[in-house]
Design a protein around this motif. Structure first.
Motif, PDB file in Angstrom:
ATOM      1  N   GLY A  44      10.676   1.562   4.731  1.00  0.00           N
ATOM      2  CA  GLY A  44       9.426   1.731   5.493  1.00  0.00           C
ATOM      3  C   GLY A  44       9.734   2.284   6.872  1.00  0.00           C
ATOM      4  N   ALA A  47       9.812   6.046   7.177  1.00  0.00           N
ATOM      5  CA  ALA A  47       8.477   6.622   7.354  1.00  0.00           C
ATOM      6  C   ALA A  47       8.021   6.448   8.804  1.00  0.00           C
ATOM      7  CB  ALA A  47       7.499   5.956   6.389  1.00  0.00           C
ATOM      8  N   LEU A  48       8.272   5.274   9.360  1.00  0.00           N
ATOM      9  CA  LEU A  48       7.823   4.989  10.727  1.00  0.00           C
ATOM     10  C   LEU A  48       8.479   5.945  11.724  1.00  0.00           C
ATOM     11  CD1 LEU A  48       6.150   3.053  12.402  1.00  0.00           C
ATOM     12  CD2 LEU A  48       8.126   1.550  12.572  1.00  0.00           C
ATOM     13  N   HIS A 124       9.339   3.627  -0.144  1.00  0.00           N
ATOM     14  CA  HIS A 124       8.957   2.315   0.405  1.00  0.00           C
ATOM     15  C   HIS A 124       7.903   1.669  -0.499  1.00  0.00           C
ATOM     16  CE1 HIS A 124       7.344  -0.640   3.182  1.00  0.00           C
ATOM     17  NE2 HIS A 124       6.233   0.041   3.358  1.00  0.00           N
ATOM     18  N   VAL A 128       8.072  -1.839  -2.678  1.00  0.00           N
ATOM     19  CA  VAL A 128       7.069  -2.901  -2.603  1.00  0.00           C
ATOM     20  C   VAL A 128       6.502  -3.166  -3.996  1.00  0.00           C
ATOM     21  CG1 VAL A 128       4.821  -3.516  -1.650  1.00  0.00           C
ATOM     22  CG2 VAL A 128       6.507  -2.425  -0.190  1.00  0.00           C
ATOM     23  N   TYR A 134       3.536  -6.865  -3.018  1.00  0.00           N
ATOM     24  CA  TYR A 134       2.119  -6.654  -2.696  1.00  0.00           C
ATOM     25  C   TYR A 134       1.274  -7.871  -3.041  1.00  0.00           C
ATOM     26  CZ  TYR A 134       2.410  -5.968  -7.672  1.00  0.00           C
ATOM     27  OH  TYR A 134       2.714  -6.171  -8.991  1.00  0.00           O
ATOM     28  N   ASN A 141      -2.307  -5.321   3.161  1.00  0.00           N
ATOM     29  CA  ASN A 141      -1.332  -4.367   3.675  1.00  0.00           C
ATOM     30  C   ASN A 141      -0.998  -3.313   2.624  1.00  0.00           C
ATOM     31  OD1 ASN A 141      -0.430  -3.905   6.161  1.00  0.00           O
ATOM     32  ND2 ASN A 141       1.466  -5.068   6.003  1.00  0.00           N
ATOM     33  N   TRP A 142      -1.052  -3.719   1.384  1.00  0.00           N
ATOM     34  CA  TRP A 142      -0.845  -2.762   0.289  1.00  0.00           C
ATOM     35  C   TRP A 142      -1.965  -1.719   0.288  1.00  0.00           C
ATOM     36  CZ3 TRP A 142       2.528  -1.156  -3.319  1.00  0.00           C
ATOM     37  CH2 TRP A 142       2.041  -0.496  -4.451  1.00  0.00           C
ATOM     38  N   MET A 230       2.130  -6.989   8.964  1.00  0.00           N
ATOM     39  CA  MET A 230       3.484  -7.324   8.516  1.00  0.00           C
ATOM     40  C   MET A 230       4.090  -8.372   9.449  1.00  0.00           C
ATOM     41  SD  MET A 230       6.843  -6.517   9.447  1.00  0.00           S
ATOM     42  CE  MET A 230       6.852  -5.000  10.355  1.00  0.00           C
ATOM     43  N   HIS A 235       7.950 -10.917   6.779  1.00  0.00           N
ATOM     44  CA  HIS A 235       8.464 -10.148   5.648  1.00  0.00           C
ATOM     45  C   HIS A 235       8.606 -11.037   4.416  1.00  0.00           C
ATOM     46  CE1 HIS A 235       9.831  -7.473   8.815  1.00  0.00           C
ATOM     47  NE2 HIS A 235      10.076  -6.560   7.908  1.00  0.00           N
ATOM     48  N   THR A 236       8.563 -10.386   3.286  1.00  0.00           N
ATOM     49  CA  THR A 236       9.019 -11.094   2.092  1.00  0.00           C
ATOM     50  C   THR A 236      10.540 -11.054   2.136  1.00  0.00           C
ATOM     51  OG1 THR A 236       9.075  -9.028   0.890  1.00  0.00           O
ATOM     52  CG2 THR A 236       7.099 -10.381   0.649  1.00  0.00           C
TER      53      THR A 236
HETATM   54  C1  HEM Z   1       3.032   5.498   7.272  1.00  0.00           C
HETATM   55  C2  HEM Z   1       3.556   4.924   6.285  1.00  0.00           C
HETATM   56  C3  HEM Z   1       4.162   3.552   6.259  1.00  0.00           C
HETATM   57  C4  HEM Z   1       4.914   2.938   7.206  1.00  0.00           C
HETATM   58  C5  HEM Z   1       5.364   3.494   8.546  1.00  0.00           C
HETATM   59  C6  HEM Z   1       5.233   1.625   6.682  1.00  0.00           C
HETATM   60  C7  HEM Z   1       6.060   0.729   7.315  1.00  0.00           C
HETATM   61  C8  HEM Z   1       6.357  -0.526   6.848  1.00  0.00           C
HETATM   62  C9  HEM Z   1       7.389  -1.376   7.368  1.00  0.00           C
HETATM   63  C10 HEM Z   1       8.350  -1.005   8.492  1.00  0.00           C
HETATM   64  C11 HEM Z   1       7.333  -2.553   6.678  1.00  0.00           C
HETATM   65  C12 HEM Z   1       8.259  -3.735   6.865  1.00  0.00           C
HETATM   66  C13 HEM Z   1       9.129  -4.022   5.671  1.00  0.00           C
HETATM   67  C14 HEM Z   1       9.664  -2.890   4.892  1.00  0.00           C
HETATM   68  O1  HEM Z   1      10.006  -1.857   5.465  1.00  0.00           O
HETATM   69  O2  HEM Z   1       9.748  -2.972   3.668  1.00  0.00           O
HETATM   70  C15 HEM Z   1       6.260  -2.437   5.723  1.00  0.00           C
HETATM   71  C16 HEM Z   1       5.862  -3.410   4.841  1.00  0.00           C
HETATM   72  C17 HEM Z   1       4.927  -3.223   3.851  1.00  0.00           C
HETATM   73  N1  HEM Z   1       4.380  -2.022   3.452  1.00  0.00           N
HETATM   74 FE1  HEM Z   1       4.512  -0.298   4.441  1.00  0.00          FE
HETATM   75  N2  HEM Z   1       4.644   1.439   5.451  1.00  0.00           N
HETATM   76  C18 HEM Z   1       3.994   2.622   5.151  1.00  0.00           C
HETATM   77  C19 HEM Z   1       3.346   2.905   3.982  1.00  0.00           C
HETATM   78  C20 HEM Z   1       3.143   1.993   2.973  1.00  0.00           C
HETATM   79  C21 HEM Z   1       2.630   2.314   1.675  1.00  0.00           C
HETATM   80  C22 HEM Z   1       2.324   3.732   1.198  1.00  0.00           C
HETATM   81  C23 HEM Z   1       2.506   1.121   1.014  1.00  0.00           C
HETATM   82  C24 HEM Z   1       1.996   0.871  -0.374  1.00  0.00           C
HETATM   83  C25 HEM Z   1       1.277   1.622  -1.082  1.00  0.00           C
HETATM   84  C26 HEM Z   1       2.946   0.058   1.900  1.00  0.00           C
HETATM   85  C27 HEM Z   1       2.918  -1.299   1.619  1.00  0.00           C
HETATM   86  C28 HEM Z   1       3.567  -2.252   2.365  1.00  0.00           C
HETATM   87  C29 HEM Z   1       3.559  -3.680   2.079  1.00  0.00           C
HETATM   88  C30 HEM Z   1       2.777  -4.366   0.947  1.00  0.00           C
HETATM   89  C31 HEM Z   1       4.410  -4.288   3.013  1.00  0.00           C
HETATM   90  C32 HEM Z   1       4.783  -5.764   3.110  1.00  0.00           C
HETATM   91  C33 HEM Z   1       5.994  -5.926   2.231  1.00  0.00           C
HETATM   92  C34 HEM Z   1       6.897  -7.061   2.536  1.00  0.00           C
HETATM   93  O3  HEM Z   1       6.684  -7.823   3.483  1.00  0.00           O
HETATM   94  O4  HEM Z   1       7.853  -7.179   1.762  1.00  0.00           O
HETATM   95  N3  HEM Z   1       3.354   0.628   3.066  1.00  0.00           N
HETATM   96  N4  HEM Z   1       5.680  -1.178   5.827  1.00  0.00           N
END
Ligand code: HEM
Ligand code: HEM
Length: 552
Positions: A44, A47-48, A124, A128, A134, A141-142, A230, A235-236
């Motif tokens: 993730g 992407a950030l 990413h 997930v 999710y 968040n999903w 998040m 986190h998970t």
């Molecule tokens: C601009 C795009 C995105 C950014 C910058 C971003 C960034 C992040 C970051 C930094 C985390 C923290 C943990 C990790 O990296 O796994 C996270 C968690 C999460 N992201 Fe994203 N994400 C993006 C897009 C997405 C997409 C496309 C999905 C699903 C379709 C998604 C679903 C989730 C979920 C469900 C979590 C919580 C997961 C956990 O705590 O294990 N994200 N995201």
């Protein structure tokens, strides 16, 4: 684990802030937030960080880019196009590339960052999905993620249309085709977007507002919301030693994670800068200015649009003429490929957590995720979706494939039409078996220990191999397997929803019970049946019954 004192070096700044805005406690608590250190949690972040680089390089580009379709004669330093009439947008992109200091680097970095941004999001989202991260309480968040992904595709499309070169024009032509094919509103939308009959006067400036203002603004707001959620939900984590649903094992935000994240940002930045420097991307001066009558062979969109291109190429030329000439044409050959794959994939993604919850009746919170093998149906569904997407994506380049392998173009289309349906089904079956096989291998390790490679000969003459207990970390990782709940009524197991008997008599209730039972999958228990340090026969002693040893 998230409590504790703030390390020395930040007490000063923390006091400074506390005395002014009273945020000391907030800082103390949050600087100690624990981040799990499994590698997949960094996806993730790719992407950030790419998004930050997009904002920086994109802002630079706005200083020089002219979003205008007004005509001009090129007089810049690229000789091959001197004296050619073109749009101001194209001329300014050439100007950025050849006459602005660092301009080409910025354009290339912007483009590479865009590719990495979308690719980062995709992997990413896959992590997930395949780990079930999710599930409750992270469904929101999903959903934000699914929106982010959709918007990123739109942002990419509007971005690579801006330079108004021959390739971006080919993309715009398809966009126009899709827009105008929409029943009832198609003509209106097209005229609004393009400012008249194609190619119109306005599309570049319309896309410009969308690309630099509206979509990045929404992306920024949604990414902020994504990060806040998040942070609040934490986190998970992967299953493992001492990891439970009520703790997070890992390193604190300050100083460990901050240093790691800083380095990781630099690494992402460095990679994009190197790519921008050495790997040419989108050399618009080679394509020439856009004219509606020209098209270049082998045009390919950016990779994330490839699946839609593939869908268009695969679709048979079906259309429905409503009420003869007085009515309208419903061009299914454009409507279906443009809307169905995107619709299936995005709607499927958005609804999956809720469908799974309905099927399993599982309303518990999950903070420890699944290993993909431990939920074989989910993993198989995910792999089928990846295959569906992958076939469409590959077929988006069927002209290149046909040319490269010297096969007929039509042949690639026919094979693609079959593969897009058969591929996902075959991959489903294979993935399901692989998951079960991997579960069995875990069960064997827990049950019998790991082969040590040490062969002993017993006084009777028999040879045995000594088995030793697995590494405790790995064992804990394997043992963190949760069984998939099944709704009560499906087979008497009631860790999921208790469905009222009225619903069970309803056809939908019956379907739900059946699905629930199937989704639970084949149960393979992890039982330590022989105890650790157990010794296993490796070879047979003289004169003994071979069969009994091999099946031991
Ligand atoms: C601009 C795009 C995105 C950014 C910058 C971003 C960034 C992040 C970051 C930094 C985390 C923290 C943990 C990790 O990296 O796994 C996270 C968690 C999460 N992201 Fe994203 N994400 C993006 C897009 C997405 C997409 C496309 C999905 C699903 C379709 C998604 C679903 C989730 C979920 C469900 C979590 C919580 C997961 C956990 O705590 O294990 N994200 N995201
Ligand atoms: C605030 C954020 C952004 C700004 C201000 C911005 C600005 C621009 C400008 C002015 C151009 C035209 C320059 C040129 O082609 O020479 C451009 C092109 C482009 N943008 Fe962005 N952009 C931003 C975010 C993004 C994002 C998030 C994406 C990705 C999904 C993206 C993808 C692209 C692409 C693919 C091009 C074509 C680049 C090329 O010509 O090779 N942009 N952007």
């Amino acid at each position: 684990m998230s409590t504790g004192t703030v390390p020395k070096p930040i007490v000063g700044p923390s006091n400074f802030i506390d005395e002014r805005i009273g945020a000391g406690n907030f800082l103390k608590r949050n600087l100690r937030k624990v981040f799990p250190d499994h590698w997949s949690f960094l996806l993730g972040e790719i992407a950030l960080y790419s998004f930050i680089i997009l904002l920086l390089t994109g802002t630079f580009l706005t200083f020089f880019f002219k979003p205008s379709m007004g005509h001009t004669v090129y007089e810049g330093s690229y000789d091959a196009l001197k004296g050619v009439t073109m749009s101001e947008a194209y001329a300014s992109s050439l100007h950025i590339s050849f006459d602005v200091r660092g301009g080409l680097l910025m354009r290339q970095m912007h483009h590479w960052a865009a590719l990495l941004f979308v690719a980062g999001m995709m992997v990413h989202a896959l992590r997930v999905f395949f780990t079930g991260a999710y599930r409750k309480p992270r469904e929101l968040n999903w959903l934000i993620g699914v929106l982010l992904l959709t918007l990123a595709l739109l942002e990419g499309l509007t971005g690579y249309s801006l330079p108004d070169d021959l390739l971006s024009g080919a993309g715009l032509r398809i966009t126009e085709g899709v827009a105008i094919s929409l029943p009832l509103v198609g003509t209106w939308i097209t005229f609004f977007l393009f400012g008249g009959e194609y190619p119109g006067e306005d599309v570049i400036s319309r896309f410009y507002s969308l690309h630099i203002l509206l979509i990045p603004g929404i992306l920024l707001a949604l990414i902020t919301a994504h990060m806040i959620l998040m942070w609040v939900q934490k986190h998970t984590q992967m299953p493992g030693k001492d990891r439970t649903n009520t703790n997070v094992v890992g390193a604190p935000f300050y100083p460990a994670f901050m240093a790691k994240a800083g380095a990781y940002f630099m690494f992402t930045f460095g990679t994009i800068a190197l790519l921008g420097t050495f790997a040419q991307i989108n050399p618009i001066w080679l394509f020439g200015p856009y004219t509606p009558s020209d098209i270049s062979a082998g045009s390919q969109p950016d990779f994330y649009m490839g699946f839609l291109e593939g869908a268009l190429r695969l679709m048979p030329a079906w259309e429905i003429n409503l009420f003869g000439t007085a009515g309208g044409t419903l061009p299914l050959n454009v409507l279906i490929p443009a809307l169905v794959p995107m619709g299936i994939i995005m709607t499927g993604l958005a609804l999956y957590p809720f469908i799974e919850q309905w099927v399993t009746g599982d309303r518990r919170e999950h903070h420890v995720v699944d290993r993909p093998r431990n939920n074989p149906h989910r993993t198989s569904i995910g792999m089928s979706a990846v295959t569906f997407y992958g076939v469409l994506w590959l077929l988006g380049a069927n002209d290149e494939i046909a040319a490269f392998f010297s096969v007929s173009l039509n042949w690639t289309t026919y094979v693609g039409r079959v593969l897009v349906f058969v591929g996902p089904a075959v991959v489903y079956a294979i993935t399901y078996r692989v998951c079960l096989g991997l579960q069995r291998s875990d069960a064997a390790i827990i049950g019998h220990g790991v082969e040590s490679g040490v062969i002993k000969r017993l006084p009777s003459g028999e040879y045995i191999e000594v088995h030793v207990p697995p590494n405790p970390g790995i064992e804990a990782h394997m043992r963190g397997k949760e069984s998939i709940p099944i709704i009560a009524g499906a087979d008497g197991d009631s860790d999921g929803d208790d469905i009222p008997s009225k619903e069970m008599r309803h056809p939908l209730g019956k379907v739900r019970a059946k699905l629930s039972k199937a989704y639970g999958g084949e149960k393979i228990a992890l039982v330590d049946d022989h105890g650790h340090g157990h010794e296993e026969h490796a070879a047979v002693g003289p004169g003994e019954d071979e069969k009994s040893h091999l099946t031991h």
